[in-house]
Design an enzyme around this catalytic site. Structure first.
Site, PDB file in Angstrom:
ATOM      1  N   CYS A  44       0.835  -1.204   0.000  1.00 32.72           N
ATOM      2  CA  CYS A  44       0.000   0.000   0.000  1.00 32.72           C
ATOM      3  C   CYS A  44       0.868   1.251   0.000  1.00 32.72           C
ATOM      4  O   CYS A  44       0.585   2.227  -0.702  1.00 32.72           O
ATOM      5  CB  CYS A  44      -0.923   0.001   1.212  1.00 32.72           C
TER       6      CYS A  44
ATOM      7  N   CYS B 239       3.527 -15.615   1.981  1.00 30.57           N
ATOM      8  CA  CYS B 239       2.598 -14.505   2.244  1.00 30.57           C
ATOM      9  C   CYS B 239       3.015 -13.728   3.499  1.00 30.57           C
ATOM     10  O   CYS B 239       3.066 -14.293   4.601  1.00 30.57           O
ATOM     11  CB  CYS B 239       1.179 -15.041   2.384  1.00 30.57           C
TER      12      CYS B 239
ATOM     13  N   CYS C 229       0.364 -13.721   6.230  1.00 35.15           N
ATOM     14  CA  CYS C 229       0.304 -15.017   6.924  1.00 35.15           C
ATOM     15  C   CYS C 229       1.420 -15.106   7.974  1.00 35.15           C
ATOM     16  O   CYS C 229       1.192 -15.574   9.097  1.00 35.15           O
ATOM     17  CB  CYS C 229       0.434 -16.159   5.934  1.00 35.15           C
TER      18      CYS C 229
END
Length: 611
Positions: A174, A522, A525
């Site tokens: 982001c 990930c 994760c």
């Protein structure tokens, strides 16, 4: 000559060079100084703060930047902009390790240069220079609009097209895309295509409404209707993608020549024929075209009687035309939807049911749309429709066509696919090094994969495919289940599941089971794992009828009723609901996760007065 003398001489030379432009002349081109190997150092001595572009005359990106660079040069009065033709002035280009074009570097107060990393338009260049040089610089207000649950509906209500980012403040991806979205928003402001952002960790309700399971999630809103953003992640790419999206999906075709021009050589073409644009049929057709971007890219419509006559169409006809390379004697060259007052749902169903020919080519681009209905038989080989290889590709496709025609009544769909394009998928079902020229995988009614066993089918496709289809239709073929080895002596509070152990543990009706589907690579994760282990350890003693487990969805096939689209994905399978597990869509806060389990639990979290 001694060191002191050499130093003094050097200072004298530099001092001699540091004069106004009247002493050392530098040519200009549209406000941009022209530098060479011989005058470069003199220019920097005279202008210790400067922006310099290294370019190649043949470079397309350089040509695009040139007029914007000139505009910026004319607007900036205190910081000069210069350029170097790196194909001629090779010494200075080597000195600053110029390896690509354009390369733009900034010098401030005679220090070491830094790379320019802004957008390639005049406004961005001017703002970038001001930020680096003006001590009183204040950045312009953000063009990316921040939305909340309270402001969201009102803002999007009157916007024909916009882009929304759902983000998390801590997300690295982001942070990386944020400046790109801001640059794009500035460029798109004049086109009235806004970009907005929503902090999905705060505005959880909005995140749930839009199915946000990872960050960033980008959505296109078209008059309030939502679509996945599937474009680039850099400013220029975002702008180009959204400008393309702002055009009508269905192009007007005023002449036969225009209509012929939109035909694809390797994909279907869809043309709607209408008497007027003021009809429900045209409105439904246009909306269907918008909803299927970029699934169908050759879509047009015509109101012209001559165009209708040429294609033997009538008003309100919607026709799918098949490209020649996929046509066969078993099917028509086009299919027509004819219904006055058509609705969007019917049109979409017609397109998607008929877009794939009897044996078309499955690709990564169309697999999720054209070839998502099962049972599907895919024959993988060296598929190449270029002139050099087309004859061989069509030869084997014709073999598949003959079998596909026989199984048409049994609702089997057939496709060919390039083995290199789907090499990963073939490896995952054990066919990566099968030794066969043609590999076959059947995606069954049950969603399972049935690969053709190379040890049992080692002949040519002519024999292999018919024999394999007999085995499939008889129900005797065995599905492939990708699974890691079962863990030995798994006594951890957080159980590790694999495909072979999943049914026994998760489908145990005496237990409620929470499963995290993860990917080893990930980041989300990895961040969640220690907290998840902590929760499992805490609940192990408190809730003996509750199991917390994890499942590597990249190394194991998940059951079809556990739809995993992103990582991590969390499902709760309480007793009595094993076939319809409940997907967790909240944040990964342990208190929220515990409340979710308490709400849906059957065998665990029981109150004492209920025992």
């Amino acid at each position: 000559m001694g060191l002191l003398a050499r130093t003094s001489l050097f200072l004298l030379v530099v001092t001699a060079l540091v004069y106004a432009d009247e002493e050392v002349k530098f040519d200009k081109d549209e406000g941009v100084y022209i530098l060479t190997d011989s005058n470069f150092d003199a220019f920097l001595a005279a202008h210790p703060t400067a922006l310099i572009k290294f370019y190649a005359p043949w470079c397309g990106h350089c040509k695009t930047l040139a007029p914007e660079y000139e505009k910026a040069a004319q607007r900036l009065k205190t910081v000069p902009l210069a350029k170097v033709d790196a194909t001629i002035e090779t010494e200075i280009s080597k000195r600053f390790s110029v390896k690509g074009f354009p390369t733009v570097k900034f010098w401030k107060d005679g220090g070491d240069p830094i790379d320019y990393d802004g957008a390639r338009d005049a406004d961005a260049i001017v703002e970038w220079i001001k930020e680096k040089t003006d001590p009183n610089y204040k950045p312009p207000p953000e063009e990316v609009v921040t939305l909340t649950t309270e402001t969201f509906d009102e803002f999007i209500g009157d916007k024909p097209l916009m882009l929304v980012e759902f983000y998390a403040p801590w997300c690295g991806h982001c942070k990386k895309i944020a400046p790109e979205l801001e640059k794009a928003a500035r460029k798109l402001k004049a086109k009235k295509i806004p970009i907005a952002k929503v902090d999905a960790t705060v505005e959880k309700k909005l995140g749930d409404q839009f199915g946000v399971s990872g960050y960033p999630t980008l959505k296109i809103l078209r008059n309030g209707r939502r679509f996945d953003y599937e474009g680039p992640r850099d400013a220029e790419g975002i702008v180009k993608y959204l400008l393309e999206q702002s055009k009508p999906a269905a192009r007007p075709l005023k002449t036969v020549k225009e209509a012929k021009r939109i035909f694809h050589k390797d994909d279907v073409t869809i043309i709607g024929f209408f008497a007027t644009e003021d009809s429900k049929s045209f409105e439904a057709f246009s909306e269907a075209a918008e909803m299927t971007r970029p699934e169908f890219t050759a879509v047009g419509y015509s109101l012209d009687p001559e165009v209708m006559k040429h294609f033997k169409a009538k008003p309100n006809d919607i026709v799918i035309f098949y490209p020649d390379i996929y046509w066969s004697k078993f099917e028509p060259r086009s299919r027509t939807y004819r219904k006055d007052g058509a609705n969007v749902e019917d049109i979409l169903a017609f397109w998607r049911d008929n877009a794939a020919p009897l044996v078309g080519q499955m690709t990564r681009m169309n697999a999720a749309t054209r070839y998502s209905k099962y049972p599907l038989v895919v024959v993988y080989y060296n598929v190449d429709f270029s002139v050099q290889y087309r004859e061989g590709t069509q030869f084997w496709r014709n073999k598949v066509l003959a079998i596909a025609e026989k199984y048409r009544d049994q609702k089997y769909r057939f496709a060919i696919a390039d083995e290199d394009e789907f090499s990963k998928e073939l490896t995952e079902v054990g066919l990566g090094d099968s030794g066969l020229e043609h590999n076959v995988v059947v995606f069954g009614f049950d969603g399972k994969k049935y690969p053709m066993d190379p040890e049992k089918f080692d002949e040519e496709l002519d024999e292999n495919l018919p024999n394999f289809m007999k085995l499939i239709s008889s129900g005797k073929a065995k599905p492939y289940v990708k699974s890691q080895p079962a863990p030995r002596d798994d006594k951890s509070p957080l159980k590790t599941l694999v495909a072979t152990t999943f049914p026994k543990i998760v489908n145990d009706e005496s237990k409620d089971v929470l499963v995290e589907f993860y990917a080893p690579w990930c980041g989300h994760c990895k961040q969640f794992e220690p907290k998840y282990k902590q929760l499992a350890a805490k609940l192990q003693a408190e809730q003996p009828n509750l199991i917390l487990a994890k499942f590597d969805a990249t190394a194991n096939d998940a059951p079809e009723n556990f739809n995993v689209e992103g990582f991590p994905t969390i499902y709760f399978a309480p007793s009595g609901k094993k076939s319809t597990p409940i997907k967790y869509s909240g944040n990964r806060d342990l208190d929220d996760l515990t409340k979710f389990m308490k709400k849906h639990a059957v065998k665990s979290f029981q109150k004492k007065d209920e025992l």
